[in-house]
Design a protein around this motif. Structure first.
Motif, PDB file in Angstrom:
ATOM      1  N   ARG A   1      36.626 -10.832  16.502  1.00 18.20           N
ATOM      2  CA  ARG A   1      35.469 -11.535  16.981  1.00 18.20           C
ATOM      3  C   ARG A   1      36.217 -12.649  18.180  1.00 18.20           C
ATOM      4  NH1 ARG A   1      32.534 -10.475  12.331  1.00 18.20           N
ATOM      5  NH2 ARG A   1      34.102 -11.987  11.590  1.00 18.20           N
TER       6      ARG A   1
ATOM      7  N   SER B   1      40.954   1.338  12.009  1.00 21.87           N
ATOM      8  CA  SER B   1      39.963   0.304  11.211  1.00 21.87           C
ATOM      9  C   SER B   1      38.989   0.850  11.084  1.00 21.87           C
ATOM     10  CB  SER B   1      40.300  -0.551  12.016  1.00 21.87           C
ATOM     11  OG  SER B   1      38.879  -1.684  12.230  1.00 21.87           O
ATOM     12  N   SER B   2      37.759   0.327  10.380  1.00 22.67           N
ATOM     13  CA  SER B   2      36.653   0.638  10.372  1.00 22.67           C
ATOM     14  C   SER B   2      35.903   0.599  11.519  1.00 22.67           C
ATOM     15  CB  SER B   2      35.935   0.004   9.438  1.00 22.67           C
ATOM     16  OG  SER B   2      35.555  -0.736   9.307  1.00 22.67           O
TER      17      SER B   2
ATOM     18  N   THR C   1      36.430  -3.122   6.017  1.00 21.88           N
ATOM     19  CA  THR C   1      36.314  -4.993   5.519  1.00 21.88           C
ATOM     20  C   THR C   1      36.945  -5.320   3.946  1.00 21.88           C
ATOM     21  OG1 THR C   1      34.708  -5.086   6.954  1.00 21.88           O
ATOM     22  CG2 THR C   1      35.402  -6.955   5.488  1.00 21.88           C
TER      23      THR C   1
ATOM     24  N   ARG D   1      42.585 -13.185   4.067  1.00 14.00           N
ATOM     25  CA  ARG D   1      43.109 -13.661   5.839  1.00 14.00           C
ATOM     26  C   ARG D   1      41.635 -14.873   5.683  1.00 14.00           C
ATOM     27  NH1 ARG D   1      41.765  -8.750   9.190  1.00 14.00           N
ATOM     28  NH2 ARG D   1      40.704 -10.430  10.082  1.00 14.00           N
TER      29      ARG D   1
ATOM     30  N   ALA E   1      35.191 -13.970   6.991  1.00 13.35           N
ATOM     31  CA  ALA E   1      33.911 -14.147   6.416  1.00 13.35           C
ATOM     32  C   ALA E   1      34.110 -14.303   5.303  1.00 13.35           C
ATOM     33  CB  ALA E   1      32.620 -13.304   6.545  1.00 13.35           C
TER      34      ALA E   1
ATOM     35  N   THR F   1      27.990 -20.179   9.226  1.00 13.32           N
ATOM     36  CA  THR F   1      26.654 -19.302   9.864  1.00 13.32           C
ATOM     37  C   THR F   1      26.275 -17.845   9.198  1.00 13.32           C
ATOM     38  OG1 THR F   1      27.636 -20.410  11.636  1.00 13.32           O
ATOM     39  CG2 THR F   1      26.593 -18.565  12.157  1.00 13.32           C
TER      40      THR F   1
ATOM     41  N   ARG G   1      28.101  -4.607   5.131  1.00 14.23           N
ATOM     42  CA  ARG G   1      29.948  -4.574   5.008  1.00 14.23           C
ATOM     43  C   ARG G   1      30.315  -3.714   4.147  1.00 14.23           C
ATOM     44  NH1 ARG G   1      29.414  -5.262   9.650  1.00 14.23           N
ATOM     45  NH2 ARG G   1      29.803  -6.130  11.107  1.00 14.23           N
TER      46      ARG G   1
ATOM     47  N   ASP H   1      30.897  -7.366  16.960  1.00 13.32           N
ATOM     48  CA  ASP H   1      30.164  -7.130  15.566  1.00 13.32           C
ATOM     49  C   ASP H   1      29.158  -5.645  15.342  1.00 13.32           C
ATOM     50  OD1 ASP H   1      31.037  -8.291  13.710  1.00 13.32           O
ATOM     51  OD2 ASP H   1      29.585 -10.233  13.975  1.00 13.32           O
TER      52      ASP H   1
HETATM   53  O1  UGB Z   1      36.949  -3.216   8.630  1.00 11.27           O
HETATM   54  C1  UGB Z   1      37.834  -3.799   9.601  1.00 11.27           C
HETATM   55  O2  UGB Z   1      37.958  -2.332  10.282  1.00 11.27           O
HETATM   56  C2  UGB Z   1      37.577  -4.792  10.430  1.00 11.27           C
HETATM   57  O3  UGB Z   1      37.281  -5.930   8.885  1.00 11.27           O
HETATM   58  C3  UGB Z   1      37.089  -7.167   9.281  1.00 11.27           C
HETATM   59  O4  UGB Z   1      36.404  -7.293  10.014  1.00 11.27           O
HETATM   60  P1  UGB Z   1      34.651  -7.181   9.834  1.00 11.27           P
HETATM   61  O5  UGB Z   1      34.027  -6.421   8.908  1.00 11.27           O
HETATM   62  O6  UGB Z   1      34.063  -7.768  11.079  1.00 11.27           O
HETATM   63  O7  UGB Z   1      34.528  -8.732   9.077  1.00 11.27           O
HETATM   64  P2  UGB Z   1      34.461 -10.168   8.528  1.00 11.27           P
HETATM   65  O8  UGB Z   1      34.912 -10.869   9.779  1.00 11.27           O
HETATM   66  O9  UGB Z   1      34.735 -10.991   7.379  1.00 11.27           O
HETATM   67  O10 UGB Z   1      32.896 -10.148   8.493  1.00 11.27           O
HETATM   68  C4  UGB Z   1      32.144  -9.509   7.980  1.00 11.27           C
HETATM   69  C5  UGB Z   1      30.671  -9.461   8.053  1.00 11.27           C
HETATM   70  O11 UGB Z   1      30.826 -11.380   8.373  1.00 11.27           O
HETATM   71  C6  UGB Z   1      30.067 -11.712   8.806  1.00 11.27           C
HETATM   72  N1  UGB Z   1      29.768 -12.469   9.575  1.00 11.27           N
HETATM   73  C7  UGB Z   1      30.823 -13.380   9.867  1.00 11.27           C
HETATM   74  C8  UGB Z   1      31.823 -14.869  10.307  1.00 11.27           C
HETATM   75  C9  UGB Z   1      30.591 -15.836  10.380  1.00 11.27           C
HETATM   76  O12 UGB Z   1      31.015 -16.577  10.146  1.00 11.27           O
HETATM   77  N2  UGB Z   1      30.016 -15.017   9.975  1.00 11.27           N
HETATM   78  C10 UGB Z   1      28.793 -13.554   9.815  1.00 11.27           C
HETATM   79  O13 UGB Z   1      28.008 -13.527   9.531  1.00 11.27           O
HETATM   80  C11 UGB Z   1      29.918 -10.574  10.685  1.00 11.27           C
HETATM   81  O14 UGB Z   1      29.243 -10.290  11.026  1.00 11.27           O
HETATM   82  C12 UGB Z   1      30.233  -9.582   9.416  1.00 11.27           C
HETATM   83  O15 UGB Z   1      28.867  -8.280   9.389  1.00 11.27           O
HETATM   84  C13 UGB Z   1      38.729  -7.462   9.958  1.00 11.27           C
HETATM   85  O16 UGB Z   1      38.040  -8.917  10.260  1.00 11.27           O
HETATM   86  C14 UGB Z   1      38.992  -6.806  10.882  1.00 11.27           C
HETATM   87  O17 UGB Z   1      40.023  -7.412  10.806  1.00 11.27           O
HETATM   88  C15 UGB Z   1      38.730  -4.716  10.535  1.00 11.27           C
HETATM   89  O18 UGB Z   1      39.835  -4.891  10.030  1.00 11.27           O
END
Ligand code: UGB
Length: 443
Positions: A189, A227-228, A281, A288, A292, A307, A319, A394
């Motif tokens: 994001r 990345s995925s 993820t 980090r 989330a 949130t 995920r 997302d």
């Molecule tokens: O696999 C990857 O390649 C990526 O993985 C990770 O991305 P994401 O899977 O998006 O992880 P992450 O931010 O933990 O959000 C997890 C879930 O929580 C939801 N989410 C997130 C924040 C929030 O405030 N609320 C929420 O519901 C959000 O909508 C999501 O559904 C790495 O950060 C990225 O660098 C990259 O390596």
């Protein structure tokens, strides 16, 4: 085990100066007393040579900057390139097992970089880290990770992968057999806030690194973090490496997809051995803070709201959360099976491997379930706001098919989300110094 500091530095800089003054004083008296005797002339000639050598080493110490004064080796502080710096690099890169490898780890003070560096060092491989310690998230956590690496004799150079001279210098000092390229601008994001940082690290930085690898002789094999997120809007589940990756949903994903294309050209033209790893993820201790599971933990403990995004038609997001130790095994197995680069002098001499693997867990978990596992571990309820997923990059779900990695790397994830989160929470509470729910020592 003696620390690197003890092995490399005689004492403190102050102490060195005292010894130097003492040498001068002793010499003056000796010149008066003994200079007439021919046998002592020879001895004193030897002494003078030793004195000059010690003077030169003090100069190189001064030139190299002092780790006692500032725990950094950036060129701004006069550190990079000095004799002492080279000595630290060589010592860190030293291989201590038969058939070991010497690996340049970029992003070494990052989450995955720290864990992979430690795993390699522990089994006797040579490891040199490079990291720019940027402030995308709290740099004190990166510095703490460097402290951990330091204590295992892994030296991390502070510098950017866009710095050509730095990379050239590193390869001058060490003939790296492998590069584990983990330096990147992460986060899905945040790409809307700071798009250029993604181009800087994930595109320009990658090209600078590959240019160096291509000209190195011998060329290293390169394993790097894709990345995925490259699967983007792909809705075929689970995601296989042969699925479409031409519909990225974020600039982050687009730069990782670009990385896969860029590495392919370096494989094709210059014979670099390339392995791209699509991480799903990744979470765990030393993780980090922008992710989330980490920010939810912080907010729950501090009594702040979180949130939780939800997909269209009130469908929960999910995920394929993957535990760090499983990812490390996948990274190490990728290095071990990478095969050799074939080029030399910037010219390809034959076909080299080009591989891409999913490294996931194969069991997606919804975000509300993630929250409830955290609540159980933290013994505290979250204040949840549920929000329709904004169009911020997302994707609704991820799910890895890992058969290829299982076949070629022997990759087999063994940690489920409840087990992994228990370990994360344990680390979090001890790192941030929580005592019965209260922070006692925020770092
Ligand atoms: O696999 C990857 O390649 C990526 O993985 C990770 O991305 P994401 O899977 O998006 O992880 P992450 O931010 O933990 O959000 C997890 C879930 O929580 C939801 N989410 C997130 C924040 C929030 O405030 N609320 C929420 O519901 C959000 O909508 C999501 O559904 C790495 O950060 C990225 O660098 C990259 O390596």
């Amino acid at each position: 085990m003696p620390q690197l500091d003890e092995q490399l530095f005689p004492s403190t800089p102050g102490k060195i100066k005292i010894e130097r003054a003492h040498h001068h004083y002793t010499m003056n008296r000796a010149v008066h007393r003994c200079f007439t005797s021919t046998s002592t002339i020879f001895l004193w000639a030897l002494f003078l040579v030793a004195l000059m050598a010690s003077y030169m080493s003090i100069q190189s110490f001064v030139d190299s900057g002092s780790r006692y004064l500032h725990h950094t080796t950036s060129r701004g502080h006069g550190g990079i390139g000095g004799l002492l710096w080279e000595k630290q690099i060589r010592s860190s890169a030293q291989i201590r097992r038969s058939n070991g490898i010497s690996v340049l780890v970029t992003g070494a003070a990052g989450f995955v970089g720290t864990h992979v560096s430690l795993a390699l060092k522990k089994r006797g491989d040579g490891v040199v880290g490079v990291d720019n310690f940027n402030d995308y998230y709290d740099p004190s956590l990166k510095k703490a990770r460097r402290g951990l690496l330091d204590s295992h004799n892994v030296f991390v150079v502070e510098g950017d992968i866009n710095d050509r001279q730095l990379l050239a210098k590193l390869f001058d000092v060490v003939a790296f057999t492998h590069v584990m390229h983990l330096a990147a601008q992460a986060g899905v994001r945040y790409a809307m806030e700071n798009p250029h940082s993604y181009v800087h690290s994930n595109v320009a930085g990658l090209v600078t690194l590959l240019e160096q690898c291509k000209s190195a002789d011998p060329q290293p094999a390169v394993v790097w973090a894709s990345s995925s997120s490259v699967y983007g809007l792909n809705d075929k589940s689970p995601f296989s490496e042969s699925d479409r990756t031409d519909q990225p949903a974020s600039l982050y994903a687009a730069t990782k997809k670009a990385g896969e294309a860029i590495t392919h050209t370096y494989n094709h033209i210059y014979g670099l051995s390339i392995t791209g790893l699509r991480f799903f993820t990744v979470y765990g201790p030393w993780g980090r803070p922008d992710m989330a599971y980490f920010s939810f933990t912080r907010n729950i403990l501090q009594g702040k709201p979180i949130t939780v995004y939800r997909g269209k038609n009130r469908v929960d997001l999910a995920r394929d959360f993957t535990y760090i130790d499983d990812i490390v095994k996948g990274c190490v197995a990728s290095l071990d099976t990478s095969g050799k680069s074939t080029g030399s002098g910037g010219k390809k001499r034959g076909a080299a491997p080009y591989r891409i693997f999913n490294l996931g867990n194969t069991s997606p978990v919804t975000v509300p379930t993630l929250v409830s596992i955290l609540e159980k571990n933290l013994k505290k309820k979250a204040k949840k706001y549920v929000l329709e997923m904004p169009g911020n990059g997302d994707v609704p779900f991820t799910h890895a098919n890992i058969s290829l990695a299982r076949r070629k790397l022997g990759y087999k994830p063994t940690t489920d989300l409840p087990t992994g989160l228990r370990k994360f929470v344990k680390w979090y509470l001890s790192y941030y110094g929580y005592d019965q729910g209260k922070p006692v020592n925020f770092k």
